[in-house]
Design a protein around this motif. Structure first.
Motif, PDB file in Angstrom:
ATOM      1  N   ALA A 190       0.973  -1.462  -0.141  1.00 47.78           N
ATOM      2  CA  ALA A 190      -0.002   0.084   0.167  1.00 47.78           C
ATOM      3  C   ALA A 190       0.941   0.875   0.092  1.00 47.78           C
ATOM      4  N   LEU A 191       2.312   1.277   0.677  1.00 50.20           N
ATOM      5  CA  LEU A 191       3.111   2.493   0.861  1.00 50.20           C
ATOM      6  C   LEU A 191       3.881   2.983  -0.405  1.00 50.20           C
ATOM      7  N   HIS A 192       4.041   0.995  -1.183  1.00 48.36           N
ATOM      8  CA  HIS A 192       4.385   1.059  -2.409  1.00 48.36           C
ATOM      9  C   HIS A 192       3.173   1.985  -3.628  1.00 48.36           C
ATOM     10  N   GLU A 193       2.327   1.564  -3.902  1.00 47.36           N
ATOM     11  CA  GLU A 193       1.323   2.261  -4.464  1.00 47.36           C
ATOM     12  C   GLU A 193       1.572   4.172  -4.178  1.00 47.36           C
ATOM     13  N   ALA A 194       0.724   4.463  -2.464  1.00 47.98           N
ATOM     14  CA  ALA A 194       0.431   5.881  -2.710  1.00 47.98           C
ATOM     15  C   ALA A 194       1.403   6.541  -2.480  1.00 47.98           C
ATOM     16  N   PHE A 195       2.926   6.410  -2.327  1.00 49.02           N
ATOM     17  CA  PHE A 195       3.787   6.775  -2.565  1.00 49.02           C
ATOM     18  C   PHE A 195       4.858   6.809  -3.528  1.00 49.02           C
ATOM     19  N   GLY A 196       4.977   5.850  -4.431  1.00 53.76           N
ATOM     20  CA  GLY A 196       5.815   5.588  -5.383  1.00 53.76           C
ATOM     21  C   GLY A 196       7.509   4.413  -5.310  1.00 53.76           C
ATOM     22  N   PRO A 197       7.484   3.324  -6.239  1.00 49.78           N
ATOM     23  CA  PRO A 197       8.942   2.462  -5.491  1.00 49.78           C
ATOM     24  C   PRO A 197      10.175   3.832  -5.439  1.00 49.78           C
ATOM     25  N   ASP A 198      10.079   4.726  -5.548  1.00 50.98           N
ATOM     26  CA  ASP A 198      11.108   4.738  -5.438  1.00 50.98           C
ATOM     27  C   ASP A 198      11.208   5.934  -3.258  1.00 50.98           C
ATOM     28  N   ARG A 199      10.224   5.732  -2.470  1.00 48.68           N
ATOM     29  CA  ARG A 199      10.705   6.814  -1.815  1.00 48.68           C
ATOM     30  C   ARG A 199      11.062   5.812  -0.322  1.00 48.68           C
ATOM     31  N   ARG A 200      11.609   6.257  -0.397  1.00 52.50           N
ATOM     32  CA  ARG A 200      12.832   5.664   1.114  1.00 52.50           C
ATOM     33  C   ARG A 200      12.328   5.345   2.249  1.00 52.50           C
ATOM     34  N   ALA A 201      12.368   4.266   3.225  1.00 50.54           N
ATOM     35  CA  ALA A 201      12.157   3.509   3.880  1.00 50.54           C
ATOM     36  C   ALA A 201      12.705   3.053   4.936  1.00 50.54           C
ATOM     37  N   ALA A 202      13.060   2.359   5.723  1.00 50.90           N
ATOM     38  CA  ALA A 202      13.134   1.732   6.346  1.00 50.90           C
ATOM     39  C   ALA A 202      12.111   0.721   7.314  1.00 50.90           C
ATOM     40  N   VAL A 203      12.851  -0.744   7.717  1.00 54.70           N
ATOM     41  CA  VAL A 203      11.414  -1.571   7.962  1.00 54.70           C
ATOM     42  C   VAL A 203      12.811  -1.671   9.201  1.00 54.70           C
ATOM     43  N   CYS A 204      12.250  -1.242  10.687  1.00 56.76           N
ATOM     44  CA  CYS A 204      12.608  -1.513  11.738  1.00 56.76           C
ATOM     45  C   CYS A 204      12.438  -2.695  12.904  1.00 56.76           C
ATOM     46  N   ARG A 205      13.322  -4.039  13.381  1.00 61.88           N
ATOM     47  CA  ARG A 205      12.685  -5.091  13.514  1.00 61.88           C
ATOM     48  C   ARG A 205      13.301  -5.334  14.678  1.00 61.88           C
ATOM     49  N   GLU A 206      12.022  -5.549  15.524  1.00 65.97           N
ATOM     50  CA  GLU A 206      12.703  -6.374  16.790  1.00 65.97           C
ATOM     51  C   GLU A 206      13.962  -5.205  17.663  1.00 65.97           C
ATOM     52  N   LEU A 207      13.777  -4.084  17.718  1.00 66.03           N
ATOM     53  CA  LEU A 207      14.632  -3.196  18.282  1.00 66.03           C
ATOM     54  C   LEU A 207      14.594  -3.415  20.182  1.00 66.03           C
ATOM     55  N   THR A 208      16.415  -2.921  20.052  1.00 65.18           N
ATOM     56  CA  THR A 208      17.482  -3.258  20.695  1.00 65.18           C
ATOM     57  C   THR A 208      17.099  -4.675  21.599  1.00 65.18           C
ATOM     58  N   LYS A 209      16.358  -6.126  20.865  1.00 72.04           N
ATOM     59  CA  LYS A 209      16.943  -6.784  21.005  1.00 72.04           C
ATOM     60  C   LYS A 209      17.931  -7.298  21.052  1.00 72.04           C
ATOM     61  N   THR A 210      18.454  -9.196  20.276  1.00 75.97           N
ATOM     62  CA  THR A 210      19.073  -9.662  19.977  1.00 75.97           C
ATOM     63  C   THR A 210      18.995 -10.105  18.559  1.00 75.97           C
ATOM     64  N   TYR A 211      18.357  -9.565  18.057  1.00 72.22           N
ATOM     65  CA  TYR A 211      17.829 -10.285  16.672  1.00 72.22           C
ATOM     66  C   TYR A 211      17.479  -8.827  15.889  1.00 72.22           C
ATOM     67  N   GLU A 212      17.928  -8.021  16.999  1.00 76.41           N
ATOM     68  CA  GLU A 212      17.571  -6.262  16.184  1.00 76.41           C
ATOM     69  C   GLU A 212      17.782  -6.362  14.509  1.00 76.41           C
ATOM     70  N   GLU A 213      16.627  -5.896  13.477  1.00 81.40           N
ATOM     71  CA  GLU A 213      17.356  -6.019  12.305  1.00 81.40           C
ATOM     72  C   GLU A 213      16.839  -4.105  11.917  1.00 81.40           C
ATOM     73  N   VAL A 214      17.121  -3.605  10.933  1.00 79.00           N
ATOM     74  CA  VAL A 214      17.163  -2.226  10.246  1.00 79.00           C
ATOM     75  C   VAL A 214      17.367  -2.088   9.097  1.00 79.00           C
ATOM     76  N   LEU A 215      16.188  -2.176   7.873  1.00 80.26           N
ATOM     77  CA  LEU A 215      16.062  -2.452   7.085  1.00 80.26           C
ATOM     78  C   LEU A 215      16.012  -0.975   5.945  1.00 80.26           C
ATOM     79  N   ARG A 216      17.209  -1.007   5.208  1.00 85.47           N
ATOM     80  CA  ARG A 216      16.880   0.871   4.698  1.00 85.47           C
ATOM     81  C   ARG A 216      17.102   0.715   3.183  1.00 85.47           C
TER      82      ARG A 216
END
Length: 294
Positions: A190-216
């Motif tokens: 939905a974000l892709h459709e509304a804002f376009g494919p090139d809009r910069r973003a990040a998915v932040c998962r499990e913040l401060t935990k052992t398997y923390e992951e940030v995809l930019r």
């Protein structure tokens, strides 16, 4: 030093005679992020309102805290019914500590209704600030942090979600969202459709935990990742604001002037209105209108 001073948590405000509500931030993953003030209030408050009493039990066990006060549940399903009773006990002189499962109360969590009612009733409210998933995700995203907004969870229904994102399409501030892992892929689509494919973003998962992951990545890259990945854990999504629109030229607004003139405005008045609205030179716009009439 009298007894009230001995039992007051260090560094906090003096407890008023008519009671106090304390909003305390709890760890969003790593127990080492618990503040000293949180630990002290957990051990000294007369009442603790917890979003989930089982989660509170795990928290105090991990922190080695003995709770002396009474613990009550306070969540989205009972806060309307329970707020008045809690306020009445505070006005009798008790200290109420409000905690949620993770992060700061009232930020996409229970607590706002209590604060709103307390303010209306003249009850003192303070905070023992602590971890925040919103600010942690924002700081780690690599996106602009000088201006941002928190949008919480998008609507689950596709039509309502699309409508919300249409409203945000021109938002210039960096946006922070929460999402459940099983709904992340449709959200990113939905974000892709509304804002376009090139809009910069990040998915932040499990913040401060052992398997923390940030995809930019641009939204197109994040959507491709989500389609191929089994996603787990707590999720925050940070999206760059809309880029600045390219500045317009006076000639682009000749039709706007013509429409106002047709509506009854004098030419100079119409030029002044349009130039002010679109931040272009009145002189150059006037010249462009005359050139178009020639």
């Amino acid at each position: 030093m009298d007894d009230s001073q001995q039992h007051e948590p260090q560094g906090t405000v003096e407890v008023p005679a008519d009671g106090l509500i304390v909003l305390a931030g709890t760890p969003i993953g790593n127990m080492g992020d618990a503040t000293a003030r949180l630990v002290e209030w957990l051990g000294t408050a007369d009442l603790i309102a917890a979003e989930d009493t089982r989660r509170l039990h795990r928290l105090v066990t991990a922190l080695g805290v003995t709770v002396a006060g009474r613990v009550v549940s306070y969540h989205e399903h009972n806060e309307a019914a329970r707020t008045a009773d809690l306020l009445a006990q505070v006005r009798d002189g008790k200290v109420l500590l409000m905690v949620t499962d993770a992060g700061m109360p009232s930020v996409s969590d229970p607590g706002f209704r209590l604060v709103e009612a307390a303010v209306a009733a003249g009850v003192r409210v303070t905070a023992a600030p602590g971890p925040s998933a919103v600010l942690t995700a924002l700081a780690l995203s690599g996106l602009p942090t000088d201006r941002f907004c928190f949008e919480g969870f998008l609507p689950r229904k596709a039509g309502e979600r699309a409508g919300r994102l249409r409203d945000l399409a021109a938002e210039r501030r960096t946006m922070v969202f929460f999402e459940a892992p099983h709904r992340l892929e449709p959200m990113l689509r939905a974000l892709h459709e509304a804002f376009g494919p090139d809009r910069r973003a990040a998915v932040c998962r499990e913040l401060t935990k052992t398997y923390e992951e940030v995809l930019r990545l641009p939204l197109a890259g994040l959507l491709e990742w989500a389609e191929a990945t089994e996603i787990r854990g707590e999720i925050a999504v940070v999206v760059a604001g809309a880029p600045d629109a390219a500045p317009s030229e006076p000639a682009d607004h000749v039709a706007d002037v013509a429409a106002l003139v047709a509506g009854g405005l004098r030419l100079k008045e119409a030029v002044a209105v349009v130039a002010g609205e679109f931040h272009v030179s009145k002189r150059e716009l006037y010249s462009a209108v005359l050139a178009a009439r020639a």
